[in-house]
Design an enzyme around this catalytic site. Structure first.
Site, PDB file in Angstrom:
ATOM      1  N   ASP A  76      62.802  23.058  22.352  1.00 55.59           N
ATOM      2  CA  ASP A  76      62.165  24.255  22.437  1.00 55.59           C
ATOM      3  C   ASP A  76      61.841  24.661  23.836  1.00 55.59           C
ATOM      4  O   ASP A  76      62.204  24.183  25.002  1.00 55.59           O
ATOM      5  CB  ASP A  76      60.625  23.517  22.150  1.00 55.59           C
ATOM      6  CG  ASP A  76      59.032  24.197  22.671  1.00 55.59           C
ATOM      7  OD1 ASP A  76      59.844  25.474  21.804  1.00 55.59           O
ATOM      8  OD2 ASP A  76      58.319  24.161  22.648  1.00 55.59           O
TER       9      ASP A  76
ATOM     10  N   ASP B  64      58.698  27.030  25.299  1.00 59.57           N
ATOM     11  CA  ASP B  64      57.134  27.363  26.023  1.00 59.57           C
ATOM     12  C   ASP B  64      56.388  25.505  26.474  1.00 59.57           C
ATOM     13  O   ASP B  64      56.875  24.937  25.368  1.00 59.57           O
ATOM     14  CB  ASP B  64      55.779  28.027  25.103  1.00 59.57           C
ATOM     15  CG  ASP B  64      56.384  29.477  25.465  1.00 59.57           C
ATOM     16  OD1 ASP B  64      57.164  29.157  26.657  1.00 59.57           O
ATOM     17  OD2 ASP B  64      56.900  30.335  24.712  1.00 59.57           O
TER      18      ASP B  64
ATOM     19  N   LYS C 277      61.579  25.106  11.988  1.00 60.81           N
ATOM     20  CA  LYS C 277      62.565  24.665  13.018  1.00 60.81           C
ATOM     21  C   LYS C 277      63.556  23.765  12.595  1.00 60.81           C
ATOM     22  O   LYS C 277      64.633  23.895  12.560  1.00 60.81           O
ATOM     23  CB  LYS C 277      61.898  24.097  14.465  1.00 60.81           C
ATOM     24  CG  LYS C 277      61.429  25.436  14.939  1.00 60.81           C
ATOM     25  CD  LYS C 277      60.617  25.125  16.721  1.00 60.81           C
ATOM     26  CE  LYS C 277      59.535  25.205  17.343  1.00 60.81           C
ATOM     27  NZ  LYS C 277      59.404  25.076  18.909  1.00 60.81           N
TER      28      LYS C 277
ATOM     29  N   ASP D  88      57.141  19.490  22.218  1.00 60.56           N
ATOM     30  CA  ASP D  88      56.085  19.596  22.998  1.00 60.56           C
ATOM     31  C   ASP D  88      54.492  19.999  21.803  1.00 60.56           C
ATOM     32  O   ASP D  88      53.698  19.671  22.185  1.00 60.56           O
ATOM     33  CB  ASP D  88      55.373  20.813  24.252  1.00 60.56           C
ATOM     34  CG  ASP D  88      55.985  21.887  23.921  1.00 60.56           C
ATOM     35  OD1 ASP D  88      56.321  22.516  23.670  1.00 60.56           O
ATOM     36  OD2 ASP D  88      54.378  22.389  24.034  1.00 60.56           O
TER      37      ASP D  88
ATOM     38  N   ASP E 133      57.255  21.461  17.194  1.00 61.79           N
ATOM     39  CA  ASP E 133      58.831  20.442  17.108  1.00 61.79           C
ATOM     40  C   ASP E 133      58.262  19.299  16.206  1.00 61.79           C
ATOM     41  O   ASP E 133      59.662  18.742  15.927  1.00 61.79           O
ATOM     42  CB  ASP E 133      58.312  20.405  18.261  1.00 61.79           C
ATOM     43  CG  ASP E 133      58.231  21.198  19.185  1.00 61.79           C
ATOM     44  OD1 ASP E 133      58.993  22.191  18.545  1.00 61.79           O
ATOM     45  OD2 ASP E 133      57.522  21.211  19.856  1.00 61.79           O
TER      46      ASP E 133
END
Length: 221
Positions: A8, A10, A150, A173, A177
């Site tokens: 990821d 951010d 994802k 995070d 995810d």
């Protein structure tokens, strides 16, 4: 042998102020296996990060709505449906929250992002009426197709790149995810991750943000 890496942006490659930690540029570029950048951001952002890290662009963007690898573009989401949600939300007097220019949505192709300062409950209700869902990435609310994630997009890219996604290392995070952790062989949540991301991960780092990401790489190697 290093595993394929899915990561990821951010909250994972960044610092707390969302700027990219410069150490990750060399870390990504020197990883001795395929690197897939998997993010909720629009496609140009992970493509640029890959290129500036010296990588061939292999990315999952818009929470799985769109993905690129080896000259193949995969589109999984429905921007028209998301636009309908945004229009209905605005008719109720709410704002997407990114100003007149709205760079958050300018290049999105399969979903709409809404500021976390805007009201969530009416957004979720309108999305449900249109057969869509809202996912909180901790940086924005994303209105997207419920069958897009994802994890599913990463699986599709892995098939295209001819590696087993179950051998991969995934680092993230946020709630978006979790599907990535479920598909990858090893899921790592950095210390600043949300509770559900930590619960879904196999490992939780002691370091936060980019420190946690670099810790994950060092642990695996």
């Amino acid at each position: 042998m290093a595993p394929p890496l899915a990561v990821d942006i951010d909250g994972t490659l960044s610092r707390p102020d969302r700027s990219i930690d410069p150490r990750i540029i060399d870390a990504l570029g020197s990883w001795p296996a395929p690197v897939i950048i998997a993010t909720g951001k629009a496609l140009p952002f992970p493509v640029a990060l890959a290129q500036y890290s010296g990588l061939e662009p292999m990315v999952v963007a818009e929470n799985g709505g769109i993905a690129v690898a080896e000259d193949t573009l995969q589109v999984h989401g429905d921007r028209a449906a998301a636009d309908a949600v945004a229009e209905a939300y605005q008719r109720q007097g709410h704002d997407l929250g990114f100003g007149k220019l709205d760079l958050a949505n300018r290049w999105r192709e399969t979903e709409i992002a809404v500021s976390r300062e805007s009201p969530l409950e009416p957004l979720e209700a309108i999305a449900a009426e249109h057969g869509l869902e809202v996912v909180d990435s901790e940086y924005a609310y994303h209105v997207k197709s419920p069958d897009v994630s994802k994890g599913e997009a990463f699986e599709a890219l892995a098939a295209n790149l001819e590696f087993d996604p179950g051998t991969a290392l995934a680092v993230g995070d946020s709630p978006n995810d979790v599907s990535l952790f479920e598909v990858a062989g090893t899921g790592v949540a950095v210390a600043n991750a949300t509770a559900d991301a930590k619960d879904a991960a196999d490992i939780v780092t002691s370091g936060s943000y980019a420190d946690g990401f670099l810790e994950a790489l060092n642990t695996v190697l």
